[in-house]
Scaffold this active site. Structure first.
Site, PDB file in Angstrom:
ATOM      1  N   CYS B  85     -18.459 -60.899   8.750  1.00 16.43           N
ATOM      2  CA  CYS B  85     -18.239 -62.305   8.376  1.00 16.43           C
ATOM      3  C   CYS B  85     -16.882 -62.793   8.903  1.00 16.43           C
ATOM      4  O   CYS B  85     -16.721 -62.980  10.092  1.00 16.43           O
ATOM      5  CB  CYS B  85     -18.371 -62.472   6.863  1.00 16.43           C
ATOM      6  SG  CYS B  85     -18.585 -64.192   6.358  1.00 16.43           S
ATOM      7  N   HIS B 194     -23.539 -59.451   5.258  1.00 20.78           N
ATOM      8  CA  HIS B 194     -22.637 -58.528   4.555  1.00 20.78           C
ATOM      9  C   HIS B 194     -23.294 -57.202   4.176  1.00 20.78           C
ATOM     10  O   HIS B 194     -23.770 -57.057   3.048  1.00 20.78           O
ATOM     11  CB  HIS B 194     -22.125 -59.204   3.286  1.00 20.78           C
ATOM     12  CG  HIS B 194     -21.129 -60.284   3.547  1.00 20.78           C
ATOM     13  ND1 HIS B 194     -19.769 -60.070   3.514  1.00 20.78           N
ATOM     14  CD2 HIS B 194     -21.303 -61.593   3.876  1.00 20.78           C
ATOM     15  CE1 HIS B 194     -19.144 -61.206   3.791  1.00 20.78           C
ATOM     16  NE2 HIS B 194     -20.038 -62.144   4.016  1.00 20.78           N
ATOM     17  N   GLU B 196     -21.852 -54.540   3.340  1.00 24.80           N
ATOM     18  CA  GLU B 196     -21.097 -53.863   2.269  1.00 24.80           C
ATOM     19  C   GLU B 196     -21.526 -54.316   0.881  1.00 24.80           C
ATOM     20  O   GLU B 196     -21.143 -53.708  -0.116  1.00 24.80           O
ATOM     21  CB  GLU B 196     -19.589 -54.060   2.480  1.00 24.80           C
ATOM     22  CG  GLU B 196     -19.009 -55.370   1.961  1.00 24.80           C
ATOM     23  CD  GLU B 196     -19.326 -56.577   2.842  1.00 24.80           C
ATOM     24  OE1 GLU B 196     -20.251 -56.510   3.675  1.00 24.80           O
ATOM     25  OE2 GLU B 196     -18.655 -57.610   2.665  1.00 24.80           O
TER      26      GLU B 196
END
Lengths: 89, 227
Positions: B85, B194, B196
């Site tokens: 991002c 994302h 994560e």
């Protein structure tokens, strides 16, 4: 004290969603004559003393390194500010 | 494997990135934007967020922070670097990856679980996937529209450097539905979604995101055995 004015605009081929939002809002206020808006950025760089050719060259370098991203933006103008030093635009 | 996660002023997802590294079996190392060295880490993650308030352009000021000089030098030597991002935006501003990210074409912030196709499994960050595999990870951005000129896009496609592509509709106006790309060597990968945030059952849409982190750890083991 001198001042350098730098204008940066999104490249013509890059979609400018901010300009699009503005052109959509204008007719709602009765401004019906404007068919397009593109939104850019204006930077004012202050220097001690006169705006010499060297200062302008340095400002152009700064504009191309940090103030604009050549992938999406053009530096359209780098110039000494008009009028008396420190005066408003 | 020690994986550094850089915190810039305004980073938001550095904590989740360190957690993802830990869950994947790595040792997370917190790096600070003002650090002059990388503390000997074996890989670097540039996390999501709004570094320096997104002032000037997303990632533009972070790109010139002290730690980035080392990240750029390391990346050019082959250090694995992942930009998520805002981290992807920093990588583009650093010219480690081509193109740029601009405001979403519909002008709204997007926050949703996003289906992606893994187009390339030959980067250091995607080797645990099969090419063509579909995954779901969160997507949340206001300026996620990937743009580049036609020649660059053709080159990325031709060299197999489009790593992730959006499925089920284009969420932000990215050209050719591109969600993530790699450099020529495949050690630097950037993506807007994302991974994560999808590393633990019960938190997020699944655990598909974990594979990016296990990929880089496995790559390191392979090169250690080979050395």
């Amino acid at each position: 004290m001198g001042r350098v004015v730098i204008d940066v605009m999104p490249k013509p081929e890059i979609l400018d969603p901010q300009g699009k939002a503005v052109v959509g809002a204008l007719p709602r206020l009765g401004f019906t004559g404007f068919t397009g808006v593109r939104q850019g950025k204006r930077f004012e760089l202050e220097v001690e003393g006169e705006v010499t050719d060297e200062v302008l060259a340095e400002a152009r370098k700064a504009a191309e390194t940090l103030l604009s991203n050549p992938v999406i933006e053009d530096v359209v103008s780098v110039r000494a500010a008009d009028g008396a030093a420190g005066a408003g635009a | 494997m020690r994986i550094g996660v850089v915190t810039f002023p305004g980073s938001l997802d550095d904590g989740d990135a360190r957690r993802a590294v830990r869950l994947a079996g790595g040792e997370p190392v917190a790096l600070w934007h003002a650090d002059a060295d990388l503390h000997g880490v074996d890989a670097v993650v540039l996390p999501g967020g709004f570094s320096y308030g997104d002032y000037l352009r997303c990632g533009a000021i972070a790109r010139f922070s002290p730690v980035m000089s080392e990240v750029i030098a390391g990346a050019q030597r082959g250090l694995p670097v992942l930009g998520i991002c805002n981290g992807f935006q920093v990588l583009c501003e650093s010219h480690l990856l081509p193109g740029a990210l601009v405001r979403n074409d519909h002008q709204k912030f997007v926050c949703k679980d996003q289906r992606l196709r893994v187009e390339s499994a030959s980067t250091l960050w995607t080797s645990a996937f099969e090419a063509g595999q579909e995954i779901v990870v969160p997507l949340k951005n206001g300026e996620g529209g990937f743009v580049a000129d036609e020649d660059t896009l053709d080159r990325l496609e031709g060299e197999g450097r489009v790593v992730f592509r959006y499925l089920g509709g284009n969420p932000n106006g990215s050209l050719r539905d591109i969600a993530g790309i790699a450099n020529e060597r495949g050690n630097v990968v950037g993506l807007m979604p994302h991974p994560e945030h999808a590393v633990e059952v019960g938190y997020g849409p699944g655990t598909d995101g974990l594979e990016l982190f296990t990929s880089v750890i496995a790559s390191a083991l392979v090169s250690a055995v080979g050395a």
